[in-house]
Design a protein around this motif. Sequence first.
Motif, PDB file in Angstrom:
ATOM      1  N   ASP A 151       0.893  -1.157  -0.109  1.00  0.00           N
ATOM      2  CA  ASP A 151      -0.020  -0.664  -0.483  1.00  0.00           C
ATOM      3  C   ASP A 151       0.743   1.380  -0.124  1.00  0.00           C
ATOM      4  O   ASP A 151       1.638   1.910   0.699  1.00  0.00           O
ATOM      5  CB  ASP A 151      -0.311   0.017   1.253  1.00  0.00           C
ATOM      6  N   GLU A 152       0.919   1.897  -0.470  1.00  0.00           N
ATOM      7  CA  GLU A 152       1.163   3.541  -1.337  1.00  0.00           C
ATOM      8  C   GLU A 152       1.873   4.631   0.243  1.00  0.00           C
ATOM      9  O   GLU A 152       2.431   5.167   0.755  1.00  0.00           O
ATOM     10  CB  GLU A 152       0.673   3.799  -2.037  1.00  0.00           C
ATOM     11  N   ARG A 153       0.500   4.075   1.039  1.00  0.00           N
ATOM     12  CA  ARG A 153       0.197   4.996   2.331  1.00  0.00           C
ATOM     13  C   ARG A 153       1.440   4.307   3.612  1.00  0.00           C
ATOM     14  O   ARG A 153       1.987   5.037   3.735  1.00  0.00           O
ATOM     15  CB  ARG A 153      -1.664   4.551   3.081  1.00  0.00           C
ATOM     16  N   ARG A 156       4.339   7.201   4.000  1.00  0.00           N
ATOM     17  CA  ARG A 156       4.435   7.939   5.414  1.00  0.00           C
ATOM     18  C   ARG A 156       4.404   8.064   7.044  1.00  0.00           C
ATOM     19  O   ARG A 156       4.897   8.768   7.530  1.00  0.00           O
ATOM     20  CB  ARG A 156       2.380   8.456   4.870  1.00  0.00           C
ATOM     21  N   LEU A 157       5.269   6.740   6.634  1.00  0.00           N
ATOM     22  CA  LEU A 157       6.222   6.153   8.123  1.00  0.00           C
ATOM     23  C   LEU A 157       6.873   6.469   8.455  1.00  0.00           C
ATOM     24  O   LEU A 157       7.723   5.977   7.046  1.00  0.00           O
ATOM     25  CB  LEU A 157       4.934   4.317   8.284  1.00  0.00           C
ATOM     26  N   SER A 158       7.706   6.804   9.294  1.00  0.00           N
ATOM     27  CA  SER A 158       8.666   6.814   9.472  1.00  0.00           C
ATOM     28  C   SER A 158       9.348   5.675   9.610  1.00  0.00           C
ATOM     29  O   SER A 158       8.417   4.549   9.519  1.00  0.00           O
ATOM     30  CB  SER A 158       8.898   7.411  11.180  1.00  0.00           C
ATOM     31  N   ALA A 159      10.455   5.333   9.637  1.00  0.00           N
ATOM     32  CA  ALA A 159      11.542   4.308   9.680  1.00  0.00           C
ATOM     33  C   ALA A 159      10.635   3.449  11.648  1.00  0.00           C
ATOM     34  O   ALA A 159      10.425   2.163  10.817  1.00  0.00           O
ATOM     35  CB  ALA A 159      13.100   3.936  10.082  1.00  0.00           C
ATOM     36  N   ARG A 160      10.614   4.484  12.446  1.00  0.00           N
ATOM     37  CA  ARG A 160      10.485   3.820  13.456  1.00  0.00           C
ATOM     38  C   ARG A 160       9.487   3.605  13.947  1.00  0.00           C
ATOM     39  O   ARG A 160       9.105   2.606  14.035  1.00  0.00           O
ATOM     40  CB  ARG A 160      10.636   4.643  14.626  1.00  0.00           C
ATOM     41  N   ARG A 197      -3.010   8.197  12.714  1.00  0.00           N
ATOM     42  CA  ARG A 197      -3.347   8.773  12.049  1.00  0.00           C
ATOM     43  C   ARG A 197      -3.332   8.935  10.385  1.00  0.00           C
ATOM     44  O   ARG A 197      -4.073   9.584   9.995  1.00  0.00           O
ATOM     45  CB  ARG A 197      -2.938  10.047  12.427  1.00  0.00           C
ATOM     46  N   LYS A 198      -2.145   8.603  10.214  1.00  0.00           N
ATOM     47  CA  LYS A 198      -1.437   9.043   9.014  1.00  0.00           C
ATOM     48  C   LYS A 198      -2.004   8.062   7.968  1.00  0.00           C
ATOM     49  O   LYS A 198      -1.935   8.362   6.638  1.00  0.00           O
ATOM     50  CB  LYS A 198       0.325   8.085   8.892  1.00  0.00           C
ATOM     51  N   LEU A 199      -2.114   6.382   8.456  1.00  0.00           N
ATOM     52  CA  LEU A 199      -3.209   5.967   8.098  1.00  0.00           C
ATOM     53  C   LEU A 199      -4.319   5.756   7.590  1.00  0.00           C
ATOM     54  O   LEU A 199      -5.113   5.127   6.804  1.00  0.00           O
ATOM     55  CB  LEU A 199      -2.365   3.896   7.827  1.00  0.00           C
ATOM     56  N   GLU A 200      -5.033   6.532   8.490  1.00  0.00           N
ATOM     57  CA  GLU A 200      -6.658   6.362   8.453  1.00  0.00           C
ATOM     58  C   GLU A 200      -6.811   5.617   8.422  1.00  0.00           C
ATOM     59  O   GLU A 200      -7.787   4.845   7.768  1.00  0.00           O
ATOM     60  CB  GLU A 200      -7.080   6.789   6.832  1.00  0.00           C
ATOM     61  N   LEU A 201      -6.777   4.780  10.302  1.00  0.00           N
ATOM     62  CA  LEU A 201      -7.336   2.960  10.346  1.00  0.00           C
ATOM     63  C   LEU A 201      -7.455   4.113  11.990  1.00  0.00           C
ATOM     64  O   LEU A 201      -7.603   4.807  12.348  1.00  0.00           O
ATOM     65  CB  LEU A 201      -5.946   2.739  10.843  1.00  0.00           C
TER      66      LEU A 201
END
Length: 220
Positions: A151-153, A156-160, A197-201
């Motif tokens: 998934d392209e989302r 949006r996430l950092s490595a951590r 929040r970033k993944l809209e879950l």
Amino acid sequence: MTIRVLIADDEALLRMAFGTVLEAQPDMAPVGEAADGGQAVRLARRLRPDIVLMDVRMPGTDGIEATRQVVQVSPRSRVLILTTFDLDAYAFAGLSAGASGFLLKNARPEELLGAIRNVATGDAVVSPRITRRLLDELRPHIPDDGGTGRDERLSRLSAREREVLVHVGRGLSNTEIAATLYLAEATVKSHLGRILRKLELRDRIQAVIFAYESRLIAPA
């Protein structure tokens, strides 16, 4: 923030008991009561509560089907299923329907209140044992596409945050993740909040499912 709670149970005395416990809390407010699943859905649509305490066994529309409908008509509402039966079948059915937690009715008041607060902040009240069993149920239905279906989302996430999501997807609790990554548990919760929040879950359960469906974790 005041957590607005809808109580759905076919026993009037239990609804009253839950309402009394909630009213005594400075950060909670019961906003309605439903005696069956159909009424719970109608009230959820109208009241848009933060949390729905949902009994499983109710006349007419049961708690599992009501949960499925509530998350459709009021997507921001989170459902915490309450049952007198400690059966995995109820947990699996409820989580599959969109519930964010599963709690026995004989839980202590402080456990119920803690569960409501956790679910309201985007966490899920499900033991690691139940989460891992849920994963076992999911794996056969996740296609093996050779890793091309990410998934392209995820970008949006950092490595951590990806690292935390991997451990969430493997069924670890916040305490276990903190010990594994040498972080404070509060830091893990902060990472999880940003991930949602970033993944809209909606909650941790959706994060587990996303980790597999996005190919971040390959099915065993």
